[in-house]
Design a protein around this motif. Structure first.
Motif, PDB file in Angstrom:
ATOM      1  N   HIS A   7      31.933  38.495   4.432  1.00 10.96           N
ATOM      2  CA  HIS A   7      31.207  37.972   3.280  1.00 10.96           C
ATOM      3  C   HIS A   7      30.074  38.922   2.917  1.00 10.96           C
ATOM      4  N   VAL A   8      29.923  39.182   1.629  1.00 16.45           N
ATOM      5  CA  VAL A   8      28.808  39.976   1.125  1.00 16.45           C
ATOM      6  C   VAL A   8      28.131  39.174   0.010  1.00 16.45           C
ATOM      7  N   TYR A   9      26.858  39.450  -0.202  1.00 12.04           N
ATOM      8  CA  TYR A   9      26.069  38.685  -1.158  1.00 12.04           C
ATOM      9  C   TYR A   9      25.404  39.624  -2.164  1.00 12.04           C
ATOM     10  N   VAL A  10      25.369  39.184  -3.424  1.00  9.83           N
ATOM     11  CA  VAL A  10      24.761  39.943  -4.505  1.00  9.83           C
ATOM     12  C   VAL A  10      23.778  39.021  -5.213  1.00  9.83           C
ATOM     13  N   VAL A  11      22.589  39.549  -5.527  1.00  9.37           N
ATOM     14  CA  VAL A  11      21.582  38.768  -6.250  1.00  9.37           C
ATOM     15  C   VAL A  11      21.710  39.071  -7.738  1.00  9.37           C
ATOM     16  N   GLY A  12      21.892  38.029  -8.515  1.00 10.34           N
ATOM     17  CA  GLY A  12      21.975  38.177  -9.964  1.00 10.34           C
ATOM     18  C   GLY A  12      20.735  37.604 -10.626  1.00 10.34           C
ATOM     19  N   TYR A  13      20.411  38.123 -11.793  1.00 12.19           N
ATOM     20  CA  TYR A  13      19.251  37.614 -12.530  1.00 12.19           C
ATOM     21  C   TYR A  13      19.526  37.661 -14.026  1.00 12.19           C
ATOM     22  N   LYS A  14      18.798  36.813 -14.756  1.00 17.03           N
ATOM     23  CA  LYS A  14      18.840  36.836 -16.213  1.00 17.03           C
ATOM     24  C   LYS A  14      17.519  36.272 -16.725  1.00 17.03           C
ATOM     25  N   LYS A  15      17.088  36.747 -17.881  1.00 16.07           N
ATOM     26  CA  LYS A  15      15.802  36.329 -18.448  1.00 16.07           C
ATOM     27  C   LYS A  15      15.880  34.951 -19.098  1.00 16.07           C
ATOM     28  N   ASN A  16      16.940  34.689 -19.849  1.00 17.67           N
ATOM     29  CA  ASN A  16      17.120  33.416 -20.555  1.00 17.67           C
ATOM     30  C   ASN A  16      18.456  32.795 -20.165  1.00 17.67           C
ATOM     31  N   GLU A  22      22.923  39.898 -14.657  1.00 21.06           N
ATOM     32  CA  GLU A  22      22.811  41.310 -14.311  1.00 21.06           C
ATOM     33  C   GLU A  22      22.494  41.399 -12.825  1.00 21.06           C
ATOM     34  N   THR A  23      22.789  42.540 -12.227  1.00 25.42           N
ATOM     35  CA  THR A  23      22.458  42.762 -10.823  1.00 25.42           C
ATOM     36  C   THR A  23      21.833  44.138 -10.663  1.00 25.42           C
ATOM     37  N   SER A  24      21.173  44.311  -9.526  1.00 28.06           N
ATOM     38  CA  SER A  24      20.603  45.620  -9.232  1.00 28.06           C
ATOM     39  C   SER A  24      21.661  46.545  -8.646  1.00 28.06           C
ATOM     40  N   GLY A  25      22.809  45.983  -8.291  1.00 26.25           N
ATOM     41  CA  GLY A  25      23.871  46.770  -7.672  1.00 26.25           C
ATOM     42  C   GLY A  25      23.774  46.798  -6.160  1.00 26.25           C
ATOM     43  N   LYS A  26      22.781  46.130  -5.601  1.00 27.83           N
ATOM     44  CA  LYS A  26      22.598  46.099  -4.155  1.00 27.83           C
ATOM     45  C   LYS A  26      23.440  44.982  -3.548  1.00 27.83           C
ATOM     46  N   VAL A  27      24.059  45.259  -2.417  1.00 27.97           N
ATOM     47  CA  VAL A  27      24.899  44.290  -1.716  1.00 27.97           C
ATOM     48  C   VAL A  27      24.253  43.992  -0.371  1.00 27.97           C
ATOM     49  N   TYR A  28      24.125  42.717  -0.045  1.00 27.89           N
ATOM     50  CA  TYR A  28      23.493  42.296   1.205  1.00 27.89           C
ATOM     51  C   TYR A  28      24.557  41.780   2.170  1.00 27.89           C
ATOM     52  N   GLY A  29      24.372  42.082   3.435  1.00 27.70           N
ATOM     53  CA  GLY A  29      25.334  41.689   4.457  1.00 27.70           C
ATOM     54  C   GLY A  29      25.090  40.312   5.016  1.00 27.70           C
ATOM     55  N   ASN A  30      23.875  39.786   4.857  1.00 28.09           N
ATOM     56  CA  ASN A  30      23.656  38.431   5.351  1.00 28.09           C
ATOM     57  C   ASN A  30      22.924  37.595   4.308  1.00 28.09           C
ATOM     58  N   LEU A  31      23.081  36.308   4.407  1.00 25.06           N
ATOM     59  CA  LEU A  31      22.587  35.375   3.402  1.00 25.06           C
ATOM     60  C   LEU A  31      21.067  35.286   3.399  1.00 25.06           C
ATOM     61  N   ASP A  33      18.777  37.668   3.906  1.00 22.74           N
ATOM     62  CA  ASP A  33      18.212  38.766   3.119  1.00 22.74           C
ATOM     63  C   ASP A  33      18.430  38.542   1.626  1.00 22.74           C
ATOM     64  N   ALA A  34      19.611  38.089   1.267  1.00 28.51           N
ATOM     65  CA  ALA A  34      19.915  37.849  -0.141  1.00 28.51           C
ATOM     66  C   ALA A  34      19.028  36.742  -0.710  1.00 28.51           C
ATOM     67  N   GLN A  50      20.032  33.987  -8.905  1.00 29.17           N
ATOM     68  CA  GLN A  50      21.061  33.261  -8.159  1.00 29.17           C
ATOM     69  C   GLN A  50      21.749  34.231  -7.206  1.00 29.17           C
ATOM     70  N   VAL A  51      22.150  33.719  -6.041  1.00 27.06           N
ATOM     71  CA  VAL A  51      22.896  34.510  -5.064  1.00 27.06           C
ATOM     72  C   VAL A  51      24.383  34.241  -5.255  1.00 27.06           C
ATOM     73  N   PHE A  52      25.167  35.306  -5.400  1.00 26.15           N
ATOM     74  CA  PHE A  52      26.617  35.198  -5.532  1.00 26.15           C
ATOM     75  C   PHE A  52      27.258  35.684  -4.239  1.00 26.15           C
ATOM     76  N   GLU A  53      28.254  34.948  -3.756  1.00 28.22           N
ATOM     77  CA  GLU A  53      28.945  35.308  -2.515  1.00 28.22           C
ATOM     78  C   GLU A  53      30.341  35.829  -2.849  1.00 28.22           C
ATOM     79  N   PHE A  54      30.687  36.937  -2.224  1.00 30.52           N
ATOM     80  CA  PHE A  54      32.014  37.521  -2.391  1.00 30.52           C
ATOM     81  C   PHE A  54      32.607  37.759  -1.010  1.00 30.52           C
ATOM     82  N   THR A  55      33.913  37.739  -0.924  1.00 32.77           N
ATOM     83  CA  THR A  55      34.573  38.093   0.328  1.00 32.77           C
ATOM     84  C   THR A  55      35.222  39.450   0.154  1.00 32.77           C
ATOM     85  N   ARG A  56      35.151  40.229   1.200  1.00 32.10           N
ATOM     86  CA  ARG A  56      35.705  41.580   1.161  1.00 32.10           C
ATOM     87  C   ARG A  56      36.627  41.744   2.371  1.00 32.10           C
ATOM     88  N   PRO A  57      37.928  41.925   2.126  1.00 34.79           N
ATOM     89  CA  PRO A  57      38.825  42.145   3.263  1.00 34.79           C
ATOM     90  C   PRO A  57      38.604  43.530   3.860  1.00 34.79           C
TER      91      PRO A  57
END
Length: 78
Positions: A7-16, A22-31, A33-34, A50-57
């Protein structure tokens, strides 16, 4: 070839509310930190976050004993 799921986590943000995520492009390995970065970004910028969770095989090669040990180590992280 055997695969394990990581599992990897990405932080997304939006103004309105009507903006695209949008994301900064950074991927976090644990929840933890994200979540911390999500909170910090929201406080500093005032954006909706918001934190988005993705799975990576991930492929595992080698003998089965090493594969099982690696799988146990990754599951212990989370």
């Amino acid at each position: 070839m055997k695969l394990i799921e990581k599992h990897v986590y990405v932080v997304g943000y939006k103004k309105n509310d009507n903006d695209e995520w949008e994301t900064s492009g950074k991927v976090y390995g644990n929840l933890q930190d994200a979540n911390w970065n999500c909170y910090d970004m929201g406080v500093k910028t005032g954006a909706i976050t918001q934190v988005f969770e993705f799975t990576r095989p991930m492929p595992i090669s080698g003998d089965i004993k090493k594969s099982e040990k690696l799988k146990d180590m990754i599951q212990d992280e989370y």
